[in-house]
Design a protein around this motif. Structure first.
Motif, PDB file in Angstrom:
ATOM      1  N   SER A  50       0.825  -1.211   0.000  1.00 59.86           N
ATOM      2  CA  SER A  50       0.000   0.000   0.000  1.00 59.86           C
ATOM      3  C   SER A  50       0.860   1.262   0.000  1.00 59.86           C
ATOM      4  O   SER A  50       0.394   2.328  -0.355  1.00 59.86           O
ATOM      5  N   GLY A  51       2.114   1.126   0.424  1.00 62.49           N
ATOM      6  CA  GLY A  51       3.004   2.280   0.505  1.00 62.49           C
ATOM      7  C   GLY A  51       2.776   3.146   1.732  1.00 62.49           C
ATOM      8  O   GLY A  51       3.418   4.173   1.890  1.00 62.49           O
ATOM      9  N   GLU A  52       1.878   2.742   2.624  1.00 63.77           N
ATOM     10  CA  GLU A  52       1.533   3.580   3.769  1.00 63.77           C
ATOM     11  C   GLU A  52       1.683   2.875   5.114  1.00 63.77           C
ATOM     12  O   GLU A  52       1.227   3.390   6.126  1.00 63.77           O
ATOM     13  N   SER A  53       2.296   1.729   5.157  1.00 62.78           N
ATOM     14  CA  SER A  53       2.368   0.945   6.387  1.00 62.78           C
ATOM     15  C   SER A  53       3.379   1.492   7.374  1.00 62.78           C
ATOM     16  O   SER A  53       4.407   2.054   6.994  1.00 62.78           O
ATOM     17  N   GLY A  54       3.080   1.279   8.655  1.00 58.20           N
ATOM     18  CA  GLY A  54       4.024   1.601   9.709  1.00 58.20           C
ATOM     19  C   GLY A  54       4.978   0.459   9.995  1.00 58.20           C
ATOM     20  O   GLY A  54       5.881   0.581  10.809  1.00 58.20           O
ATOM     21  N   ILE A 112       7.844  -7.851  14.909  1.00 57.83           N
ATOM     22  CA  ILE A 112       7.547  -6.793  13.951  1.00 57.83           C
ATOM     23  C   ILE A 112       8.367  -5.571  14.292  1.00 57.83           C
ATOM     24  O   ILE A 112       8.416  -5.146  15.455  1.00 57.83           O
ATOM     25  N   GLN A 113       9.009  -5.001  13.273  1.00 64.16           N
ATOM     26  CA  GLN A 113       9.714  -3.730  13.439  1.00 64.16           C
ATOM     27  C   GLN A 113       8.877  -2.648  12.774  1.00 64.16           C
ATOM     28  O   GLN A 113       8.506  -2.770  11.602  1.00 64.16           O
ATOM     29  N   PHE A 114       8.605  -1.593  13.527  1.00 63.30           N
ATOM     30  CA  PHE A 114       7.808  -0.485  13.026  1.00 63.30           C
ATOM     31  C   PHE A 114       8.720   0.628  12.513  1.00 63.30           C
ATOM     32  O   PHE A 114       9.923   0.638  12.782  1.00 63.30           O
ATOM     33  N   ILE A 148      -1.855 -14.708  15.717  1.00 64.35           N
ATOM     34  CA  ILE A 148      -0.475 -14.885  15.240  1.00 64.35           C
ATOM     35  C   ILE A 148      -0.486 -15.459  13.828  1.00 64.35           C
ATOM     36  O   ILE A 148       0.247 -14.983  12.956  1.00 64.35           O
ATOM     37  N   ALA A 149      -1.321 -16.444  13.571  1.00 60.90           N
ATOM     38  CA  ALA A 149      -1.416 -17.025  12.232  1.00 60.90           C
ATOM     39  C   ALA A 149      -1.823 -15.967  11.209  1.00 60.90           C
ATOM     40  O   ALA A 149      -1.264 -15.900  10.107  1.00 60.90           O
ATOM     41  N   ARG A 150      -2.782 -15.121  11.578  1.00 62.71           N
ATOM     42  CA  ARG A 150      -3.225 -14.062  10.660  1.00 62.71           C
ATOM     43  C   ARG A 150      -2.125 -13.032  10.445  1.00 62.71           C
ATOM     44  O   ARG A 150      -1.904 -12.576   9.318  1.00 62.71           O
ATOM     45  N   MET A 151      -1.419 -12.658  11.491  1.00 63.33           N
ATOM     46  CA  MET A 151      -0.326 -11.695  11.368  1.00 63.33           C
ATOM     47  C   MET A 151       0.787 -12.249  10.475  1.00 63.33           C
ATOM     48  O   MET A 151       1.353 -11.522   9.647  1.00 63.33           O
ATOM     49  N   ALA A 153       1.948 -10.591   6.995  1.00 59.89           N
ATOM     50  CA  ALA A 153       3.363 -10.238   6.809  1.00 59.89           C
ATOM     51  C   ALA A 153       3.885 -10.794   5.485  1.00 59.89           C
ATOM     52  O   ALA A 153       4.550 -10.099   4.722  1.00 59.89           O
ATOM     53  N   ARG A 154       3.551 -12.037   5.202  1.00 55.49           N
ATOM     54  CA  ARG A 154       4.000 -12.656   3.947  1.00 55.49           C
ATOM     55  C   ARG A 154       3.370 -11.984   2.730  1.00 55.49           C
ATOM     56  O   ARG A 154       4.007 -11.861   1.685  1.00 55.49           O
ATOM     57  N   GLU A 155       2.108 -11.544   2.874  1.00 60.29           N
ATOM     58  CA  GLU A 155       1.416 -10.877   1.774  1.00 60.29           C
ATOM     59  C   GLU A 155       1.915  -9.449   1.570  1.00 60.29           C
ATOM     60  O   GLU A 155       1.786  -8.899   0.475  1.00 60.29           O
ATOM     61  N   GLY A 156       2.450  -8.840   2.621  1.00 57.34           N
ATOM     62  CA  GLY A 156       2.963  -7.480   2.508  1.00 57.34           C
ATOM     63  C   GLY A 156       1.885  -6.416   2.525  1.00 57.34           C
ATOM     64  O   GLY A 156       2.088  -5.304   2.046  1.00 57.34           O
ATOM     65  N   ARG A 157       0.738  -6.728   3.097  1.00 55.59           N
ATOM     66  CA  ARG A 157      -0.361  -5.759   3.121  1.00 55.59           C
ATOM     67  C   ARG A 157      -1.273  -6.014   4.320  1.00 55.59           C
ATOM     68  O   ARG A 157      -1.663  -7.139   4.575  1.00 55.59           O
ATOM     69  N   GLY A 158      -1.601  -4.941   5.053  1.00 57.25           N
ATOM     70  CA  GLY A 158      -2.597  -5.013   6.105  1.00 57.25           C
ATOM     71  C   GLY A 158      -2.100  -5.329   7.499  1.00 57.25           C
ATOM     72  O   GLY A 158      -2.890  -5.341   8.446  1.00 57.25           O
ATOM     73  N   LEU A 159      -0.819  -5.567   7.677  1.00 59.79           N
ATOM     74  CA  LEU A 159      -0.314  -5.977   8.987  1.00 59.79           C
ATOM     75  C   LEU A 159      -0.426  -4.866  10.025  1.00 59.79           C
ATOM     76  O   LEU A 159      -0.903  -5.090  11.136  1.00 59.79           O
ATOM     77  N   SER A 160      -0.019  -3.670   9.682  1.00 61.15           N
ATOM     78  CA  SER A 160      -0.081  -2.558  10.631  1.00 61.15           C
ATOM     79  C   SER A 160      -1.516  -2.273  11.051  1.00 61.15           C
ATOM     80  O   SER A 160      -1.804  -2.061  12.239  1.00 61.15           O
ATOM     81  N   THR A 161      -2.439  -2.303  10.105  1.00 57.27           N
ATOM     82  CA  THR A 161      -3.849  -2.078  10.404  1.00 57.27           C
ATOM     83  C   THR A 161      -4.392  -3.161  11.325  1.00 57.27           C
ATOM     84  O   THR A 161      -5.094  -2.873  12.299  1.00 57.27           O
ATOM     85  N   PHE A 162      -4.047  -4.411  11.036  1.00 54.65           N
ATOM     86  CA  PHE A 162      -4.514  -5.523  11.874  1.00 54.65           C
ATOM     87  C   PHE A 162      -4.005  -5.370  13.301  1.00 54.65           C
ATOM     88  O   PHE A 162      -4.768  -5.532  14.263  1.00 54.65           O
ATOM     89  N   VAL A 163      -2.745  -5.036  13.447  1.00 58.22           N
ATOM     90  CA  VAL A 163      -2.174  -4.869  14.788  1.00 58.22           C
ATOM     91  C   VAL A 163      -2.879  -3.734  15.521  1.00 58.22           C
ATOM     92  O   VAL A 163      -3.278  -3.884  16.679  1.00 58.22           O
ATOM     93  N   SER A 164      -3.070  -2.604  14.868  1.00 58.41           N
ATOM     94  CA  SER A 164      -3.680  -1.466  15.557  1.00 58.41           C
ATOM     95  C   SER A 164      -5.154  -1.694  15.873  1.00 58.41           C
ATOM     96  O   SER A 164      -5.656  -1.194  16.880  1.00 58.41           O
ATOM     97  N   GLN A 165      -5.860  -2.462  15.058  1.00 61.83           N
ATOM     98  CA  GLN A 165      -7.281  -2.684  15.283  1.00 61.83           C
ATOM     99  C   GLN A 165      -7.592  -3.870  16.200  1.00 61.83           C
ATOM    100  O   GLN A 165      -8.590  -3.852  16.910  1.00 61.83           O
ATOM    101  N   HIS A 166      -6.752  -4.897  16.168  1.00 58.87           N
ATOM    102  CA  HIS A 166      -7.086  -6.128  16.890  1.00 58.87           C
ATOM    103  C   HIS A 166      -6.113  -6.522  17.994  1.00 58.87           C
ATOM    104  O   HIS A 166      -6.497  -7.182  18.958  1.00 58.87           O
TER     105      HIS A 166
END
Length: 75
Positions: free
Chosen positions: A8-12, A25-27, A45-48, A52-65
């Motif tokens: 996405s180009g916008e991940s933390g 995870i390194q932010f 952990i499985a979802r994270m 991580a492997r997909e390279g999209r949505g990890l930061s959002t998942f961590v902050s929301q869940h």
């Protein structure tokens, strides 16, 4: 650690390391956190790891869940 693709180009998230029952995870600020099945739950952990492997949505998942359900801060 593996560089996070950040499609996405916008991940933390900048990097990650996957172990059997955990993910580190390194932010963008340089902080690294270890998340384990015990601290965040096996399904999370499985979802994270998948995100991580997909390279999209990890930061959002961590902050929301996950928020502060890390096992420890590493730096």
């Amino acid at each position: 650690m593996h560089r996070y693709r950040n499609t996405s180009g916008e991940s933390g998230v900048v990097a990650y390391d996957i172990d059997k029952d955990s993910i580190t995870i390194q932010f963008s600020g340089g902080d690294r956190y270890l998340y384990t099945e015990r601290s965040a739950g096996a399904e999370n952990i499985a979802r994270m790891q998948e995100l991580a492997r997909e390279g999209r949505g990890l930061s959002t998942f961590v902050s929301q869940h996950i928020r502060s359900r890390y096992a420890r801060k590493l730096n």
